[in-house]
Motif scaffolding. Structure first.
Motif, PDB file in Angstrom:
ATOM      1  N   TYR A  44     -23.484 110.275 -15.466  1.00 50.23           N
ATOM      2  CA  TYR A  44     -22.618 109.102 -15.380  1.00 50.23           C
ATOM      3  C   TYR A  44     -22.361 108.514 -16.771  1.00 50.23           C
ATOM      4  O   TYR A  44     -21.225 108.200 -17.111  1.00 50.23           O
ATOM      5  CB  TYR A  44     -23.243 108.046 -14.463  1.00 50.23           C
ATOM      6  N   ILE A  45     -23.404 108.384 -17.557  1.00 51.78           N
ATOM      7  CA  ILE A  45     -23.256 107.836 -18.908  1.00 51.78           C
ATOM      8  C   ILE A  45     -22.354 108.728 -19.749  1.00 51.78           C
ATOM      9  O   ILE A  45     -21.455 108.247 -20.447  1.00 51.78           O
ATOM     10  CB  ILE A  45     -24.634 107.647 -19.572  1.00 51.78           C
ATOM     11  N   ALA A  46     -22.568 110.034 -19.664  1.00 51.34           N
ATOM     12  CA  ALA A  46     -21.748 110.971 -20.434  1.00 51.34           C
ATOM     13  C   ALA A  46     -20.283 110.899 -20.014  1.00 51.34           C
ATOM     14  O   ALA A  46     -19.385 110.880 -20.867  1.00 51.34           O
ATOM     15  CB  ALA A  46     -22.276 112.390 -20.268  1.00 51.34           C
ATOM     16  N   LEU A  47     -20.035 110.837 -18.724  1.00 55.16           N
ATOM     17  CA  LEU A  47     -18.652 110.758 -18.247  1.00 55.16           C
ATOM     18  C   LEU A  47     -17.994 109.443 -18.650  1.00 55.16           C
ATOM     19  O   LEU A  47     -16.801 109.410 -18.957  1.00 55.16           O
ATOM     20  CB  LEU A  47     -18.609 110.939 -16.729  1.00 55.16           C
ATOM     21  N   GLN A  48     -18.746 108.365 -18.664  1.00 50.23           N
ATOM     22  CA  GLN A  48     -18.194 107.079 -19.094  1.00 50.23           C
ATOM     23  C   GLN A  48     -17.847 107.105 -20.580  1.00 50.23           C
ATOM     24  O   GLN A  48     -16.837 106.537 -21.005  1.00 50.23           O
ATOM     25  CB  GLN A  48     -19.158 105.934 -18.776  1.00 50.23           C
TER      26      GLN A  48
END
Length: 55
Positions: A44-48
């Protein structure tokens, strides 16, 4: 939208499509095999970050 594209009329569409895409992403995240192999928080952090840098 207002300041970068000069199209204030697209704000509602932009937010609506973002919310719909988020719901679809949540719905399909669990059945995908990668969800079991990748830490969901890190993904999730990477995609954000990816989404933020594309803007």
């Amino acid at each position: 939208m207002k300041y970068f594209l000069g199209r204030e009329d697209l704000i509602t569409s932009f937010l609506t499509l973002g919310a719909i895409a988020s719901m679809i992403g949540c719905a399909v995240a669990q059945p995908i095999i990668l969800a079991k192999r990748v830490c969901k928080i890190k993904a999730y952090i990477a995609l954000q970050i990816i989404a933020a840098t594309r803007c």
